[in-house]
Motif scaffolding. Structure first.
Motif, PDB file in Angstrom:
ATOM      1  N   ALA A 167      10.637 -21.146  34.612  1.00  0.00           N
ATOM      2  CA  ALA A 167       8.960 -21.386  33.525  1.00  0.00           C
ATOM      3  C   ALA A 167       8.779 -21.854  35.336  1.00  0.00           C
ATOM      4  CB  ALA A 167       9.329 -22.342  33.228  1.00  0.00           C
ATOM      5  N   ILE A 168       7.175 -20.472  35.227  1.00  0.00           N
ATOM      6  CA  ILE A 168       6.345 -20.072  36.496  1.00  0.00           C
ATOM      7  C   ILE A 168       4.311 -20.175  35.464  1.00  0.00           C
ATOM      8  CG2 ILE A 168       7.529 -19.431  38.040  1.00  0.00           C
ATOM      9  CD1 ILE A 168       5.967 -17.034  37.615  1.00  0.00           C
ATOM     10  N   PRO A 169       3.686 -21.298  36.441  1.00  0.00           N
ATOM     11  CA  PRO A 169       2.841 -20.825  35.742  1.00  0.00           C
ATOM     12  C   PRO A 169       1.678 -20.029  35.627  1.00  0.00           C
ATOM     13  CG  PRO A 169       2.854 -22.363  37.289  1.00  0.00           C
ATOM     14  CD  PRO A 169       3.800 -22.314  37.163  1.00  0.00           C
ATOM     15  N   ASN A 188      16.243  -6.279  36.877  1.00  0.00           N
ATOM     16  CA  ASN A 188      16.016  -6.243  35.917  1.00  0.00           C
ATOM     17  C   ASN A 188      15.462  -7.682  35.137  1.00  0.00           C
ATOM     18  OD1 ASN A 188      14.863  -3.837  35.290  1.00  0.00           O
ATOM     19  ND2 ASN A 188      17.736  -3.389  34.423  1.00  0.00           N
ATOM     20  N   CYS A 189      14.630  -7.970  34.290  1.00  0.00           N
ATOM     21  CA  CYS A 189      14.077  -9.107  33.389  1.00  0.00           C
ATOM     22  C   CYS A 189      14.012  -9.505  32.407  1.00  0.00           C
ATOM     23  CB  CYS A 189      13.819 -10.154  34.628  1.00  0.00           C
ATOM     24  SG  CYS A 189      12.216  -9.665  34.691  1.00  0.00           S
ATOM     25  N   GLN A 190      13.725 -10.435  31.551  1.00  0.00           N
ATOM     26  CA  GLN A 190      12.816 -10.453  30.431  1.00  0.00           C
ATOM     27  C   GLN A 190      11.789 -11.744  30.747  1.00  0.00           C
ATOM     28  OE1 GLN A 190      16.555 -10.741  30.601  1.00  0.00           O
ATOM     29  NE2 GLN A 190      15.811  -8.252  30.002  1.00  0.00           N
ATOM     30  N   ILE A 191      10.446 -11.256  29.609  1.00  0.00           N
ATOM     31  CA  ILE A 191       8.996 -12.271  30.011  1.00  0.00           C
ATOM     32  C   ILE A 191       8.893 -12.336  29.253  1.00  0.00           C
ATOM     33  CG2 ILE A 191       7.475 -12.261  31.038  1.00  0.00           C
ATOM     34  CD1 ILE A 191       8.010 -10.184  33.227  1.00  0.00           C
ATOM     35  N   LEU A 192       9.011 -14.152  28.184  1.00  0.00           N
ATOM     36  CA  LEU A 192       8.675 -14.564  27.543  1.00  0.00           C
ATOM     37  C   LEU A 192       7.016 -15.045  27.871  1.00  0.00           C
ATOM     38  CD1 LEU A 192       9.056 -15.236  24.990  1.00  0.00           C
ATOM     39  CD2 LEU A 192       9.864 -17.251  24.871  1.00  0.00           C
ATOM     40  N   MET A 193       6.041 -14.424  27.459  1.00  0.00           N
ATOM     41  CA  MET A 193       4.862 -14.708  28.011  1.00  0.00           C
ATOM     42  C   MET A 193       3.933 -15.711  26.826  1.00  0.00           C
ATOM     43  SD  MET A 193       2.837 -11.535  29.596  1.00  0.00           S
ATOM     44  CE  MET A 193       1.261 -12.610  29.565  1.00  0.00           C
ATOM     45  N   ALA A 194       3.054 -17.259  27.316  1.00  0.00           N
ATOM     46  CA  ALA A 194       2.752 -17.485  26.583  1.00  0.00           C
ATOM     47  C   ALA A 194       1.372 -18.226  26.586  1.00  0.00           C
ATOM     48  CB  ALA A 194       3.534 -19.448  25.853  1.00  0.00           C
ATOM     49  N   ASP A 195       0.529 -18.817  25.959  1.00  0.00           N
ATOM     50  CA  ASP A 195      -0.418 -19.260  26.027  1.00  0.00           C
ATOM     51  C   ASP A 195      -0.798 -19.490  27.913  1.00  0.00           C
ATOM     52  OD1 ASP A 195      -1.627 -18.603  24.167  1.00  0.00           O
ATOM     53  OD2 ASP A 195      -2.127 -20.207  23.270  1.00  0.00           O
ATOM     54  N   ASP A 196      -0.264 -20.210  28.881  1.00  0.00           N
ATOM     55  CA  ASP A 196      -0.399 -20.719  29.656  1.00  0.00           C
ATOM     56  C   ASP A 196       0.758 -20.977  30.902  1.00  0.00           C
ATOM     57  OD1 ASP A 196       1.210 -22.512  28.853  1.00  0.00           O
ATOM     58  OD2 ASP A 196      -0.399 -24.767  29.278  1.00  0.00           O
ATOM     59  N   SER A 197       2.069 -20.026  30.248  1.00  0.00           N
ATOM     60  CA  SER A 197       3.103 -20.333  30.665  1.00  0.00           C
ATOM     61  C   SER A 197       3.619 -18.513  30.421  1.00  0.00           C
ATOM     62  CB  SER A 197       4.020 -21.142  30.791  1.00  0.00           C
ATOM     63  OG  SER A 197       4.198 -21.357  29.918  1.00  0.00           O
ATOM     64  N   MET A 222      -1.436 -23.636  17.504  1.00  0.00           N
ATOM     65  CA  MET A 222       0.287 -22.767  17.632  1.00  0.00           C
ATOM     66  C   MET A 222       0.035 -21.409  19.075  1.00  0.00           C
ATOM     67  SD  MET A 222       1.568 -20.038  14.504  1.00  0.00           S
ATOM     68  CE  MET A 222       2.609 -18.924  14.882  1.00  0.00           C
ATOM     69  N   THR A 223       1.061 -21.651  19.393  1.00  0.00           N
ATOM     70  CA  THR A 223       1.253 -21.008  20.963  1.00  0.00           C
ATOM     71  C   THR A 223       1.973 -19.258  20.229  1.00  0.00           C
ATOM     72  OG1 THR A 223       1.354 -23.130  21.663  1.00  0.00           O
ATOM     73  CG2 THR A 223       1.581 -20.726  23.120  1.00  0.00           C
ATOM     74  N   SER A 224       0.817 -18.731  20.766  1.00  0.00           N
ATOM     75  CA  SER A 224       2.028 -17.363  20.589  1.00  0.00           C
ATOM     76  C   SER A 224       2.578 -16.897  21.578  1.00  0.00           C
ATOM     77  CB  SER A 224       0.505 -15.693  20.391  1.00  0.00           C
ATOM     78  OG  SER A 224      -0.363 -15.681  21.380  1.00  0.00           O
ATOM     79  N   THR A 225       3.525 -16.294  21.107  1.00  0.00           N
ATOM     80  CA  THR A 225       4.540 -15.972  22.649  1.00  0.00           C
ATOM     81  C   THR A 225       4.658 -14.360  22.196  1.00  0.00           C
ATOM     82  OG1 THR A 225       6.391 -16.499  22.059  1.00  0.00           O
ATOM     83  CG2 THR A 225       5.532 -17.594  22.396  1.00  0.00           C
ATOM     84  N   THR A 226       5.328 -13.358  23.544  1.00  0.00           N
ATOM     85  CA  THR A 226       4.926 -12.215  23.960  1.00  0.00           C
ATOM     86  C   THR A 226       6.481 -11.898  24.817  1.00  0.00           C
ATOM     87  OG1 THR A 226       3.077 -11.757  23.424  1.00  0.00           O
ATOM     88  CG2 THR A 226       4.701 -10.068  24.634  1.00  0.00           C
ATOM     89  N   GLN A 227       7.237 -11.133  24.152  1.00  0.00           N
ATOM     90  CA  GLN A 227       8.315 -10.601  25.162  1.00  0.00           C
ATOM     91  C   GLN A 227       8.200  -9.552  25.292  1.00  0.00           C
ATOM     92  OE1 GLN A 227      12.251 -12.048  23.614  1.00  0.00           O
ATOM     93  NE2 GLN A 227      13.461 -10.494  25.493  1.00  0.00           N
ATOM     94  N   ILE A 228       8.691  -9.416  26.856  1.00  0.00           N
ATOM     95  CA  ILE A 228       8.002  -7.903  27.434  1.00  0.00           C
ATOM     96  C   ILE A 228       9.520  -7.621  28.543  1.00  0.00           C
ATOM     97  CG2 ILE A 228       6.718  -6.961  29.103  1.00  0.00           C
ATOM     98  CD1 ILE A 228       4.022  -8.348  28.301  1.00  0.00           C
ATOM     99  N   ASP A 229      10.154  -6.512  28.441  1.00  0.00           N
ATOM    100  CA  ASP A 229      11.483  -5.943  29.506  1.00  0.00           C
ATOM    101  C   ASP A 229      10.134  -5.961  30.865  1.00  0.00           C
ATOM    102  OD1 ASP A 229      13.352  -6.220  28.195  1.00  0.00           O
ATOM    103  OD2 ASP A 229      13.242  -4.320  27.004  1.00  0.00           O
ATOM    104  N   ALA A 230      10.690  -6.708  31.865  1.00  0.00           N
ATOM    105  CA  ALA A 230      10.066  -6.585  33.700  1.00  0.00           C
ATOM    106  C   ALA A 230      11.279  -6.160  34.529  1.00  0.00           C
ATOM    107  CB  ALA A 230       9.160  -7.459  33.692  1.00  0.00           C
ATOM    108  N   ARG A 231      10.458  -5.864  35.681  1.00  0.00           N
ATOM    109  CA  ARG A 231      11.419  -5.380  36.942  1.00  0.00           C
ATOM    110  C   ARG A 231      10.759  -6.742  38.091  1.00  0.00           C
ATOM    111  NH1 ARG A 231      10.953  -1.958  40.439  1.00  0.00           N
ATOM    112  NH2 ARG A 231       9.814  -0.561  39.414  1.00  0.00           N
ATOM    113  N   ILE A 232      11.686  -7.778  38.419  1.00  0.00           N
ATOM    114  CA  ILE A 232      11.380  -7.498  39.643  1.00  0.00           C
ATOM    115  C   ILE A 232      11.554  -7.084  40.769  1.00  0.00           C
ATOM    116  CG2 ILE A 232      11.761 -10.197  41.520  1.00  0.00           C
ATOM    117  CD1 ILE A 232      11.216 -10.349  38.307  1.00  0.00           C
ATOM    118  N   ALA A 233      10.222  -6.669  41.650  1.00  0.00           N
ATOM    119  CA  ALA A 233      10.601  -5.307  42.235  1.00  0.00           C
ATOM    120  C   ALA A 233      10.447  -5.953  43.826  1.00  0.00           C
ATOM    121  CB  ALA A 233       8.973  -4.460  42.141  1.00  0.00           C
TER     122      ALA A 233
END
Length: 75
Positions: free
Chosen positions: A55-57, A31-40, A1-12
């Motif tokens: 999506a980026i690595p 501003n942007c939102q980031i959804l982090m998984a284990d490998d992407s 099972m892959t865990s994910t985390t959502q984070i507010d961020a900013r492209i600077a």
């Protein structure tokens, strides 16, 4: 099972992604939102009233954080 985390961020700074086999495209600063998984990482932002996603690595995301192009949190 892959865990994910959502984070507010900013492209600077310069952050790019490749859509399929096409050219590198730039994500605009702001501003942007980031959804982090284990490998992407998935970035979501608004441009001209439209919600866009890329999506980026994880290794590229870590480099953008280190370079200061992506700043976690809002500011």
């Amino acid at each position: 099972m892959t865990s994910t985390t959502q984070i507010d961020a900013r492209i600077a700074g310069p952050v790019e992604f490749r859509a399929g086999d096409g050219p590198q495209l730039k994500i605009p600063e702001g501003n942007c939102q980031i959804l982090m998984a284990d490998d992407s990482v998935v970035l979501t932002w608004s441009e001209n009233g439209q919600s866009l996603t890329a999506a980026i690595p994880k290794i590229e995301f870590d480099r953008y954080i280190e370079d200061g192009a992506i700043v976690l949190g809002r500011g």
